[in-house]
Enzyme design. Structure first.
Site, PDB file in Angstrom:
ATOM      1  N   LEU A 225      -2.807  67.852  60.385  1.00  0.00           N
ATOM      2  CA  LEU A 225      -3.473  68.493  59.256  1.00  0.00           C
ATOM      3  C   LEU A 225      -4.026  69.817  59.759  1.00  0.00           C
ATOM      4  CD1 LEU A 225      -5.539  65.527  57.732  1.00  0.00           C
ATOM      5  CD2 LEU A 225      -3.339  66.413  56.935  1.00  0.00           C
ATOM      6  N   ASP A 226      -4.077  70.812  58.891  1.00  0.00           N
ATOM      7  CA  ASP A 226      -4.679  72.081  59.276  1.00  0.00           C
ATOM      8  C   ASP A 226      -6.147  71.872  59.644  1.00  0.00           C
ATOM      9  OD1 ASP A 226      -2.289  73.297  58.644  1.00  0.00           O
ATOM     10  OD2 ASP A 226      -2.942  73.912  56.637  1.00  0.00           O
ATOM     11  N   LYS A 227      -6.680  72.773  60.429  1.00  0.00           N
ATOM     12  CA  LYS A 227      -8.064  72.675  60.891  1.00  0.00           C
ATOM     13  C   LYS A 227      -9.035  72.421  59.740  1.00  0.00           C
ATOM     14  CE  LYS A 227     -11.688  75.408  63.126  1.00  0.00           C
ATOM     15  NZ  LYS A 227     -12.034  76.689  63.799  1.00  0.00           N
TER      16      LYS A 227
ATOM     17  N   ARG B 168      -0.385  74.786  50.607  1.00  0.00           N
ATOM     18  CA  ARG B 168      -1.021  76.100  50.487  1.00  0.00           C
ATOM     19  C   ARG B 168      -0.004  77.169  50.090  1.00  0.00           C
ATOM     20  NH1 ARG B 168      -3.864  76.587  56.234  1.00  0.00           N
ATOM     21  NH2 ARG B 168      -4.739  78.492  55.301  1.00  0.00           N
TER      22      ARG B 168
END
Length: 339
Positions: A170-172, A270
């Site tokens: 997962l992205d930060k 996104r």
């Protein structure tokens, strides 16, 4: 792994060259795992050479660029005086003391006792609810404090697994569910299941604006943005990517969305929403802006379903929205005049 770091007490930096070294009080370097000081005298054949080049002779296990950074940070003294310029010319016989701090990369794969919210655990796998702001895997700019570091501390046997058992990321600034393998057999099975699109992932998101349809699909390839290498974009030469979207509510200029992944490309949700003119709230990289109290991207991995890698039993997990996103979600859903 090819990481650079001091060789340990009793080592010799270069055959035929004498130097001494000793451990430095670590309290001076609270943000570093260890530091080591190496002391030597500049030899005759190094007279007139730059300090950084001389230092390479006595600390050859480090790159010259790393040694330059240590000089600039005040960790090298010549004849008892700190020198901050790597280009300083040396004189034969001068005494040098260099405090050698391991590179960030060399400290990346170390265990760190960090909190993890565990949703499920058995001998084969973990399911965690990752907090927003936590990086999954060490990389430039984030060599510590990651999920991987936490896994190494929590489960020492994970050190023998590829990426400590991490099979997806997962992205930060994205919160939510992740599955992690605890055995090589489980890791292999989970990777294959993800590749076969047999792991089902649904996200909750808040996007700026309102989509033209309550349900829609974005099936568009994703690759590196040719105009900005830190971003991804919909590009013809990219990898196939599909996301299903459902608008759940609209209010205060934003829409609460359910997003189902059919592939797992970098930044997929996104990028797909931004391509439709619906960037995520708080997602500055893709045209979003802070709103509804959200400073980070409004994205949460809320549901995860897959077959257990050992028993093949179907497993389904859900994770509630974290406080910041839950508050923003309520504002959208309960907005006067919203729907």
């Amino acid at each position: 792994m090819g990481h650079e770091g001091p060789r340990g007490e009793g080592a010799r930096a270069e055959e035929g060259i004498d130097c001494e070294w000793y451990m430095v009080d670590r309290s001076e370097f609270e943000d570093e795992e260890s530091a080591e000081a190496r002391r030597f005298d500049v030899p005759e054949d190094a007279h007139g050479e730059r300090l950084d080049k001389v230092l390479v002779r006595f600390a050859g296990e480090f790159s010259r660029s790393h040694l330059q950074s240590l000089i600039k940070s005040g960790r090298v003294a010549v004849d008892g005086h700190v020198v901050a310029g790597p280009a300083r010319r040396m004189r034969a016989g001068q005494g040098v003391v260099a405090t050698l701090v391991p590179t960030a990369e060399s400290r990346a794969y170390l265990p760190q006792a960090l909190p993890l919210t565990v949703i499920h655990e058995d001998e084969h796998l973990l399911v965690i609810d990752k907090a927003a702001g936590m990086v999954v895997h060490p990389a430039a700019g984030n060599w510590s404090g990651t999920v991987l570091n936490a896994l190494l501390a929590r489960d020492p046997q994970s050190a023998a697994l590829p990426r400590a058992g991490i099979v997806h990321r997962l992205d930060k600034d994205t919160s939510g569910l992740m599955v992690i393998g605890r055995t090589l057999t489980a890791v292999t099975a989970l990777v294959r299941a993800i590749g076969a699109r047999d792991v089902h992932r649904r996200y909750r998101a808040i996007a700026h604006g309102r989509p033209s349809a309550d349900r829609f699909v974005v099936d568009a390839p994703i690759g590196r943005d040719p105009s900005m290498r830190t971003r991804m974009a919909v590009v013809a030469a990219g990898k196939a990517a599909r996301t299903d979207f459902e608008r759940l509510a609209t209010g205060e200029g934003a829409s609460a969305m359910s997003c189902t992944l059919h592939s797992g490309r970098t930044h997929q949700i996104r990028v797909h929403l931004a391509a439709r003119g619906l960037p995520l709230v708080g997602d500055r990289l893709y045209g979003g802006r802070p709103a509804l109290g959200m400073e980070r991207q409004a994205l949460h991995a809320a549901e995860l379903a897959f077959a257990h890698p050992a028993s093949n039993r179907p497993l389904t997990f859900e994770a509630s929205l974290p406080a910041d996103l839950a508050d923003a979600w309520r504002r959208v859903v309960d907005a006067p005049g919203g729907d």
